[in-house]
Enzyme design. Structure first.
Site, mmCIF file in Angstrom:
data_model
loop_
_atom_site.group_PDB
_atom_site.id
_atom_site.type_symbol
_atom_site.label_atom_id
_atom_site.label_comp_id
_atom_site.label_asym_id
_atom_site.label_seq_id
_atom_site.Cartn_x
_atom_site.Cartn_y
_atom_site.Cartn_z
ATOM 1 N N LYS A 69 0.847 -1.198 0.000
ATOM 2 C CA LYS A 69 0.000 0.000 0.000
ATOM 3 C C LYS A 69 0.880 1.244 0.000
ATOM 4 C CE LYS A 69 -3.989 1.804 2.649
ATOM 5 N NZ LYS A 69 -4.819 1.568 3.867
ATOM 6 N N SER A 144 -9.692 1.349 2.837
ATOM 7 C CA SER A 144 -8.883 2.133 1.933
ATOM 8 C C SER A 144 -7.794 1.329 1.224
ATOM 9 C CB SER A 144 -8.240 3.290 2.712
ATOM 10 O OG SER A 144 -7.372 2.784 3.713
ATOM 11 N N SER A 168 -9.621 -0.953 7.123
ATOM 12 C CA SER A 168 -9.119 -0.819 5.754
ATOM 13 C C SER A 168 -8.382 -2.021 5.185
ATOM 14 C CB SER A 168 -8.223 0.412 5.637
ATOM 15 O OG SER A 168 -9.033 1.553 5.513
HETATM 16 N N1 GLN Z 1 -13.164 3.453 6.442
HETATM 17 C C1 GLN Z 1 -12.471 3.902 7.600
HETATM 18 C C2 GLN Z 1 -12.176 5.375 7.476
HETATM 19 O O1 GLN Z 1 -12.601 5.944 6.548
HETATM 20 C C3 GLN Z 1 -11.258 3.096 7.842
HETATM 21 C C4 GLN Z 1 -10.028 3.614 7.224
HETATM 22 C C5 GLN Z 1 -8.813 2.796 7.551
HETATM 23 O O2 GLN Z 1 -8.903 1.751 8.192
HETATM 24 N N2 GLN Z 1 -7.669 3.311 7.136
HETATM 25 O O3 GLN Z 1 -11.565 5.965 8.298
#
Ligand code: GLN
Length: 472
Positions: A69, A144, A168
């Site tokens: 990532k 994400s 994420s």
């Molecule tokens: N969907 C969550 C957010 O928008 C999780 C994001 C993540 O785990 N980086 O913060």
């Protein structure tokens, strides 16, 4: 991963050819899963690996193409966080997890797409454009870490790393039909992971199978003095054998099956529950009384921490700098132009909940409720060894859907957020297909440092089901 390692040895497949073929595929891949790749570097490592394998090395990670990532630092290679503000940033050092992979001879095949600064659930808020779900390119891969999930699902790498602050790793794993592990807070060093919300962030493996996840997790975990929250001890040994589930008590929180859960996801998760019973587990119903507050608590705490962490992108120290006549305009223009709308929304929310008049009302209150959620889990684990539920309330939705409705998007994190708030390990594994033929994810959660249990149970499940083997 294990399959690729086996093919290198058993079938004499060349790591160099494997990596070269993948690089060609990545160059033209239709999912926008990758932001960048380093052909020269990858081939160099593959050549070394090939020689070592010829000499008989049994190191399982040798020559395995791993995608990373793009919020994890890679020395001299772009690390953009999918943000214009870091468009030209190439770190001078490797993240701890990258060092670990390199020592073992793994090939960093490329950097994957994400929601800008890992804030999102769709991988559509990237400044590099959206990633598409390999199961249906009109749909989101989740986020994400959607680039990593798509890359694994599409077979563009053997395994990948993602980061999980509120889901994420698990959410895109669920949407793309792969396995994703969010480790116990403190087991994987955050050194070199671009900070979003430091008390929640954790790097985790994303792979096709739970066995692969165990191999990758084992490679990246361990104490690192460069991260003050890194755990010194307590790491349970991992096994590649399925865990004997006879007598294991699996708790099913009633609150995980309430309003908002799509019936096709529920059907798949209940099916999986039955499989675990057949494997010898006992199902017990448990309560998590404060689950309903998880999303609210998370979006106060993560925005508060993000507002502080992202203060460093000011156009002065590093990263993008906008032209301006005065210093204050430099700050303003840099941040207005450099960040997308979602990141700005979170910085503003976070600044607000930390501000003098509102700190007690929001941040302090959220921290208190966070403690209650931690207690909920402790209470639940008095009655069971693991928890089971859905990873997400629905399967992958259309690429443009919900983008103008941040609150609905935030609610998708309802099942994944609690593990982050409590620092607990959680895994998502494929458990079936929904009405539209898209993958559904099952989530298992365990007490701190019991990844051995999560992975062992997942391996046992995957030994008797084949959802993880179906390809898009
Ligand atoms: N969907 C969550 C957010 O928008 C999780 C994001 C993540 O785990 N980086 O913060």
């Amino acid at each position: 991963m294990l399959e690729t390692a086996r093919r290198y040895r058993r079938d004499g497949i060349s790591p160099v050819k494997t990596v070269r073929d993948l690089l060609s595929a990545i160059e033209v891949e239709p999912y926008n899963a990758f932001i960048s790749y380093d052909e020269e570097g990858a081939l160099l490592v593959a050549e070394k690996a090939e020689r070592a394998i010829e000499k008989g090395s049994e190191e399982p990670l040798l020559g395995l193409p791993i995608a990373v990532k793009d919020n994890i630092c890679t020395k001299d290679l772009p690390t953009t966080c999918a943000s214009n503000i870091l468009a030209d940033f190439a770190p001078t050092y490797d993240a701890y997890v990258i060092e670990r992979l390199k020592v073992r001879g793994a090939v960093i095949i490329g950097k994957t797409n994400l929601d800008e600064f890992a804030m999102g659930s769709t991988t559509t808020t990237s400044c590099k454009g959206p990633t598409k779900n390999p199961w249906d390119i009109t749909r989101t891969p989740g986020g994400s870490s959607g680039g990593s999930a798509a890359a694994v699902a599409a077979g563009l790498c053997a395994g990948a790393l993602g980061s999980d602050t509120g889901g994420s790793v698990r959410m895109p794993a669920s949407f793309c039909g792969i396995t994703g592990l969010k480790p116990t807070y403190g087991t994987v060093s955050r050194y070199g992971l671009v900070a979003f919300a430091s008390s929640l962030d954790q790097i985790g493996p994303m792979t096709r199978t739970a066995r692969d996840a165990a191999v990758l997790f084992d490679a990246i975990r361990g104490h690192d003095p460069q991260d003050s929250t890194s755990l010194v001890e307590g790491y349970a040994p991992l096994s590649l054998n399925g865990h004997d589930l006879t007598g294991v008590r699996i708790g099913v929180p009633r609150a995980f099956f309430g309003e908002g859960l799509a019936h096709d996801v529920e059907r798949s998760v209940r099916y999986a529950q039955g499989v675990f019973e057949e494997l010898g587990a006992t199902i017990v119903e448990v309560e998590l009384p404060h689950l309903a507050y998880g999303v609210a608590v998370y979006y106060i705490i993560c925005t508060a921490e993000a507002s502080s962490n992202l203060a460093r992108y000011d156009g002065v120290r590093y990263g993008y700098r906008a032209g301006a006549a005065t210093l204050i305009d430099t700050y303003l223009n840099t941040r207005t132009q450099g960040f997308n709308a979602e990141v700005k929304r979170r910085i503003m929310l976070g600044t607000y909940v930390l501000s003098a008049g509102y700190y007690d009302q929001y941040y302090r209150k959220a921290s208190q409720v966070r403690s209650l959620i931690v207690k909920d889990f402790a209470g639940a684990f008095e009655h069971c060894d693991m928890l089971l539920g859905p990873t997400t309330p629905c399967t992958a939705f259309g690429l443009g859907e919900m983008l103008d409705d941040p609150l609905s998007l935030y609610l998708l994190d309802i099942y994944t957020i609690p593990a982050n708030l409590a620092g607990l390990p959680a895994i998502s594994i494929p458990c079936g297909f929904g009405d539209t033929g898209l993958p559904c994810g099952l989530q298992l959660m365990a007490p701190a440092l019991r990844e051995d249990l999560l992975l062992g149970a997942s391996i046992a499940f995957q030994d008797v089901t084949n959802f993880h083997q179906v390809r898009p």
